[in-house]
Motif scaffolding. Structure first.
Motif, short mmCIF file in Angstrom:
data_model
loop_
_atom_site.label_atom_id
_atom_site.label_comp_id
_atom_site.label_asym_id
_atom_site.label_seq_id
_atom_site.Cartn_x
_atom_site.Cartn_y
_atom_site.Cartn_z
N LEU A 227 -34.93 2.75 -0.92
CA LEU A 227 -34.90 1.71 -1.95
C LEU A 227 -36.24 1.00 -2.08
O LEU A 227 -36.74 0.77 -3.20
CB LEU A 227 -33.80 0.71 -1.61
N THR A 228 -36.85 0.65 -0.96
CA THR A 228 -38.13 -0.05 -0.99
C THR A 228 -39.21 0.79 -1.67
O THR A 228 -39.98 0.29 -2.50
CB THR A 228 -38.59 -0.40 0.43
N VAL A 229 -39.26 2.06 -1.33
CA VAL A 229 -40.29 2.95 -1.89
C VAL A 229 -40.06 3.16 -3.39
O VAL A 229 -41.00 3.12 -4.19
CB VAL A 229 -40.30 4.29 -1.14
N LEU A 230 -38.81 3.37 -3.79
CA LEU A 230 -38.52 3.57 -5.21
C LEU A 230 -38.92 2.35 -6.04
O LEU A 230 -39.54 2.49 -7.10
CB LEU A 230 -37.03 3.85 -5.40
N THR A 231 -38.54 1.16 -5.58
CA THR A 231 -38.85 -0.03 -6.37
C THR A 231 -40.35 -0.29 -6.43
O THR A 231 -40.84 -0.86 -7.40
CB THR A 231 -38.12 -1.27 -5.83
N ALA A 232 -41.08 0.17 -5.41
CA ALA A 232 -42.53 -0.05 -5.39
C ALA A 232 -43.25 0.77 -6.45
O ALA A 232 -44.37 0.42 -6.83
CB ALA A 232 -43.09 0.27 -4.01
N ILE A 233 -42.64 1.87 -6.92
CA ILE A 233 -43.31 2.69 -7.94
C ILE A 233 -42.57 2.67 -9.28
O ILE A 233 -42.88 3.48 -10.16
CB ILE A 233 -43.52 4.14 -7.44
N ILE A 234 -41.62 1.74 -9.43
CA ILE A 234 -41.01 1.55 -10.74
C ILE A 234 -42.10 1.15 -11.75
O ILE A 234 -42.96 0.33 -11.47
CB ILE A 234 -39.94 0.43 -10.69
N GLY A 235 -42.05 1.73 -12.93
CA GLY A 235 -43.06 1.45 -13.95
C GLY A 235 -44.14 2.51 -14.00
O GLY A 235 -44.94 2.54 -14.93
N SER A 236 -44.17 3.40 -13.00
CA SER A 236 -45.12 4.51 -13.01
C SER A 236 -44.48 5.73 -13.65
O SER A 236 -43.27 5.75 -13.92
CB SER A 236 -45.55 4.85 -11.58
N ASP A 237 -45.27 6.77 -13.86
CA ASP A 237 -44.71 8.00 -14.42
C ASP A 237 -44.47 9.03 -13.32
O ASP A 237 -44.45 10.23 -13.58
CB ASP A 237 -45.60 8.57 -15.53
N TYR A 238 -44.28 8.55 -12.09
CA TYR A 238 -44.02 9.43 -10.96
C TYR A 238 -42.55 9.41 -10.54
O TYR A 238 -42.22 9.77 -9.41
CB TYR A 238 -44.91 9.05 -9.78
#
Length: 350
Positions: A227-238
């Motif tokens: 969860l922490t990792v996913l939310t950290a890259i929300i808004g990216s195209d990855y």
């Protein structure tokens, strides 16, 4: 475990992602429409697995040796990444070196699978440096969990290659984890993931129980991870598209208010509104903590996930635990939130 320094970095990335709407962009709008799904070849005895450290450093040579022996016990050969023993602070070398090992293992025709030795923090820093064209042309299983979530989802989003949220090399390779690993990656089974139901000398199951939050069944594409990792890259195209997905989540060493904050971010970013179902695995050491009162983890999950009116359950064997499923990212599956099961609709490898 997520260190304080890693959490500070992730928090700063989350703030940056949250600022994207102010620039006139929607975080959801930047999510990729995943390319055509590519199933990697199954593993078989005699295959070579490349060992890499894309995040935290390999501080212990013994841990690497144990990983090597564990793979050999599975009938596999091992090839170490060139930079496995590099170190830059807590990271396993520079971003360029760690990315080079990922790229090299995919390009290497003698390597049939890739296993991360550690999680930690650092995989998100590699995402712009990966050679996605080479990865797409050389499909092979990539396995890991925790911080490896960034690689698993980015590679699936950019190439369509199915990846695997499963043990890292330094994990405990016990019978439960090995059976799941082999069922998915060796046997090419359309596996059903179900928690153990050992009662022991108790009157009922007291360990690894599942909790149904919203009953029912749902089908969709499995995506997710830490969860922490996913939310950290929300808004990216990855990240892959969330539409019609089955979202699975796990975490460790996070206070309940932080879980609340991150689920709120997924809600505000429009992610939760698109999913067909949610499986929340284990949140290890995620107690309320001290201070003046706190919501419980159960209350936070209910408040965020019950209003979605899709099947949801928690407690699956996914996360920072010794006994874990090897869960594909990018495969169609059906969840039964009442029974607490994930059933793959097809094999995740060929």
């Amino acid at each position: 475990m997520i260190s304080r320094s890693r959490r500070d970095v992730l928090a700063s990335l989350s703030l940056a992602a949250a600022a994207v709407p102010l620039l006139g962009f929607s975080p959801v709008a930047t999510a990729n429409k995943s390319p055509k799904t590519i199933l990697p070849p199954r593993l078989k005895p005699g295959d070579t697995v490349g060992l890499i450290c894309p995040a935290g450093a390999a501080f212990s040579k013994e841990t690497v040796q144990i990983t090597k022996e564990s793979m050999e016990a599975l009938g596999l050969k091992v090839k170490l990444g060139k930079h496995v023993f590099d170190r830059m602070g807590s990271l396993a070398g520079t971003d360029q070196a760690r990315a080079a090992d990922v790229n090299a293992m995919f390009a290497d025709k003698s390597v049939q699978g890739i296993l991360a030795i550690h999680g930690g923090w650092g995989c998100a820093r590699l995402l712009p440096l990966l050679d996605y064209k080479t990865i797409q042309k050389n499909p092979k299983p990539l396995i890991g969990y925790s911080d490896i979530t960034a690689l698993l989802n980015a590679i699936y989003a950019k190439t369509g290659l199915v990846t695997f949220h499963g043990p890292v090399g330094s994990a405990t390779w016990n019978k439960f984890s090995v059976d799941s690993f082999k069922q998915v990656l060796f046997d090419a089974a359309a596996a059903t993931f179900e928690n153990p139901k050992e009662i022991g000398d108790n009157l009922t199951i007291t360990k690894d129980r599942i909790t149904t939050i919203t009953p029912g069944t749902a089908r969709g594409t499995l995506v997710g991870g830490n969860l922490t990792v996913l939310t950290a890259i929300i808004g990216s195209d990855y990240l892959p598209t969330w539409k019609d997905s089955i979202l699975f989540l796990e975490d460790t060493n996070e206070k309940v208010y932080r879980v609340d904050r991150m689920l709120t971010q997924l809600k505000l970013a429009g992610v939760l509104d698109q999913v067909k179902g949610v499986v929340f695995g284990k949140c290890t050491d995620c107690g309320p903590g001290g201070g003046y009162g706190s919501l419980t983890l159960e209350e936070v999950l209910e408040q965020h996930l019950q209003p979605l009116k899709v099947p949801v359950y928690s407690g699956a064997m996914i996360g920072h635990i010794s006994h874990k499923f090897t869960t594909p990212v990018g495969v169609e599956a059906e969840i039964d939130a009442t029974a607490g099961t994930i059933r793959l609709l097809n094999s995740a490898v060929v």
